[in-house]
Design a protein around this motif. Sequence first.
Motif, PDB file in Angstrom:
ATOM      1  N   GLU A  65       2.041   6.802  -6.507  1.00  0.00           N
ATOM      2  CA  GLU A  65       1.105   8.000  -7.060  1.00  0.00           C
ATOM      3  C   GLU A  65       1.681   9.613  -6.861  1.00  0.00           C
ATOM      4  N   MET A  66       2.193   9.639  -5.682  1.00  0.00           N
ATOM      5  CA  MET A  66       2.909  11.022  -5.290  1.00  0.00           C
ATOM      6  C   MET A  66       4.146  11.373  -6.160  1.00  0.00           C
ATOM      7  N   MET A  67       4.831  10.045  -6.271  1.00  0.00           N
ATOM      8  CA  MET A  67       6.019  10.151  -7.241  1.00  0.00           C
ATOM      9  C   MET A  67       5.790  11.127  -8.672  1.00  0.00           C
ATOM     10  N   GLU A  68       4.595  10.661  -8.994  1.00  0.00           N
ATOM     11  CA  GLU A  68       4.018  11.194 -10.331  1.00  0.00           C
ATOM     12  C   GLU A  68       3.656  12.597 -10.187  1.00  0.00           C
ATOM     13  N   LEU A  69       3.170  12.997  -9.150  1.00  0.00           N
ATOM     14  CA  LEU A  69       2.912  14.623  -8.894  1.00  0.00           C
ATOM     15  C   LEU A  69       3.767  15.416  -8.509  1.00  0.00           C
ATOM     16  N   LYS A  70       4.665  14.823  -7.917  1.00  0.00           N
ATOM     17  CA  LYS A  70       5.814  15.673  -7.116  1.00  0.00           C
ATOM     18  C   LYS A  70       7.036  15.868  -8.071  1.00  0.00           C
ATOM     19  N   THR A 119       3.441   7.366 -15.182  1.00  0.00           N
ATOM     20  CA  THR A 119       2.584   6.493 -14.425  1.00  0.00           C
ATOM     21  C   THR A 119       3.304   5.129 -14.626  1.00  0.00           C
ATOM     22  N   GLU A 120       3.997   4.734 -16.062  1.00  0.00           N
ATOM     23  CA  GLU A 120       4.304   3.479 -16.242  1.00  0.00           C
ATOM     24  C   GLU A 120       5.757   3.331 -15.469  1.00  0.00           C
ATOM     25  N   LEU A 121       6.426   4.476 -15.299  1.00  0.00           N
ATOM     26  CA  LEU A 121       7.754   4.440 -14.608  1.00  0.00           C
ATOM     27  C   LEU A 121       7.309   3.922 -13.080  1.00  0.00           C
ATOM     28  N   ALA A 122       6.268   4.739 -12.572  1.00  0.00           N
ATOM     29  CA  ALA A 122       6.180   4.251 -11.023  1.00  0.00           C
ATOM     30  C   ALA A 122       5.706   2.819 -10.996  1.00  0.00           C
ATOM     31  N   ASP A 123       5.029   2.384 -11.871  1.00  0.00           N
ATOM     32  CA  ASP A 123       4.365   0.971 -11.948  1.00  0.00           C
ATOM     33  C   ASP A 123       5.812   0.006 -12.091  1.00  0.00           C
ATOM     34  N   THR A 124       6.792   0.445 -13.030  1.00  0.00           N
ATOM     35  CA  THR A 124       8.035  -0.176 -13.199  1.00  0.00           C
ATOM     36  C   THR A 124       8.804  -0.659 -11.873  1.00  0.00           C
ATOM     37  N   SER A 168       0.887  -1.294  -0.045  1.00  0.00           N
ATOM     38  CA  SER A 168      -0.136  -0.080   0.193  1.00  0.00           C
ATOM     39  C   SER A 168       0.897   1.209  -0.092  1.00  0.00           C
ATOM     40  N   MET A 169       1.950   1.082   0.882  1.00  0.00           N
ATOM     41  CA  MET A 169       2.876   2.417   0.815  1.00  0.00           C
ATOM     42  C   MET A 169       3.468   2.772  -0.455  1.00  0.00           C
ATOM     43  N   LEU A 170       3.750   1.520  -1.154  1.00  0.00           N
ATOM     44  CA  LEU A 170       4.236   1.555  -2.630  1.00  0.00           C
ATOM     45  C   LEU A 170       3.602   2.374  -3.600  1.00  0.00           C
ATOM     46  N   VAL A 191       9.703  -3.869  -9.841  1.00  0.00           N
ATOM     47  CA  VAL A 191      10.865  -4.260  -9.838  1.00  0.00           C
ATOM     48  C   VAL A 191      11.198  -4.565  -8.332  1.00  0.00           C
ATOM     49  N   ILE A 192      10.800  -3.723  -7.239  1.00  0.00           N
ATOM     50  CA  ILE A 192      11.021  -3.909  -5.935  1.00  0.00           C
ATOM     51  C   ILE A 192      10.260  -5.033  -5.431  1.00  0.00           C
ATOM     52  N   VAL A 193       8.911  -5.337  -5.945  1.00  0.00           N
ATOM     53  CA  VAL A 193       8.122  -6.594  -5.477  1.00  0.00           C
ATOM     54  C   VAL A 193       8.874  -7.685  -5.983  1.00  0.00           C
ATOM     55  N   ILE A 194       9.209  -7.823  -7.361  1.00  0.00           N
ATOM     56  CA  ILE A 194       9.885  -9.019  -7.595  1.00  0.00           C
ATOM     57  C   ILE A 194      11.128  -9.273  -6.947  1.00  0.00           C
ATOM     58  N   ALA A 195      11.762  -8.286  -6.738  1.00  0.00           N
ATOM     59  CA  ALA A 195      13.123  -8.656  -6.054  1.00  0.00           C
ATOM     60  C   ALA A 195      12.807  -9.189  -4.523  1.00  0.00           C
ATOM     61  N   LEU A 196      11.814  -8.711  -3.970  1.00  0.00           N
ATOM     62  CA  LEU A 196      11.618  -9.082  -2.613  1.00  0.00           C
ATOM     63  C   LEU A 196      10.853 -10.512  -2.706  1.00  0.00           C
TER      64      LEU A 196
END
Length: 356
Positions: free
Chosen positions: A311-316, A321-326, A304-306, A330-335
């Motif tokens: 979403e906030m990364m996109e705004l600030k 959107t595609e980069l934030a999802d990527t 949920s935090m990710l 990547v982080i989830v797959i690595a974990l």
Amino acid sequence: MSSILKDIKVKIMSRYEDYLTTFIEIAASAILGFGVGAIILYALGYDAGVAYSILFTRGLSNANYLLSKATPIMLTGLAFAIPMIAGVFNIGGESQLYVGAITSLVIAVYTGNPLLAIAAGIAAGAGLGGLIAVLKVYRGVNEVIAAIMFNWIFYYTILYLLTDKLYNPQIPHESLPVPSSARIGVIPTPWGEIRAIFFIAVLASLLIYYILYYTSIGYTMRVSGLSPRSAKYAGFNPERSIINSMLLGGGCAGLGGSLLVLGYMFSLDTTMSSLYGLGFTGIGVALLGRNNPIGIIFSAIFFSMLIIGGEMMELKVGTPTELADTLIGVIVIALALPYAYRMLISYIKTRRLIKK
């Protein structure tokens, strides 16, 4: 007496080694995932330090929003994890969430009773999960194929109901609203008011943990998942375990849809954007939580935090959107990769032993 103490010591050390191994895996995977994400950000011309600062600070800034977003994916994570323990690959959490949400909405609208609406949502999700299991056990239908078909069948069926039968005449792009008498409220905490649905989801996770690890039903499911042939030899019924696991998993997904409608959204949009994808997200949550109900609680909050931070990364920062999802991917797959690897190796070894 000394032998008993020795056995206890051995068990404690074994448990300690398991926890240490898991911690090292998670820490190394997190470093790898965030490291690869940083490289991607720098390569595309963004400041990774600023982006990650926003990801964490904004993702954790609102406890109520964070935990509300974690609630449905926690329960769809359980919907995947429970059958997986029994050796079933349930990707039908999506449709099980759908039917739980729409059933709870209808019951809430016509009765105004939240308990009845929740029970109906759980029953609807469990019924769909059980149907997939029955098709697998008695007709030999692959559960993945059946789940994919049901996901789309119920997606379009519910779209039709929302746009043609259950829409709000005053706000046509939304469904009929949940009446105030059936809405689930908030609970005051030291961190502010938190929606009660989160605590209901946590209690459900703890109950599932107890069922899986402290009851005969859970033990049978775990044995059947490791080796159906050994389970039969021990007098267990693997087919019944498959059905039980899908009933429990589907019920959890149905509960997720019910809580989302009754305690957070209070209506459904006619495009179903508030529901779409939550079942599939639960698969990642389950893998992050090592298919352990307690681990899934924390992985859902992290996920949920990710999502919020992305979403906030996109705004600030202005990242697409595609980069934030990527980055999230990547982080989830690595974990999740170390646990998925261990599951695969364990499965291969078990199958080899069975053949021998």
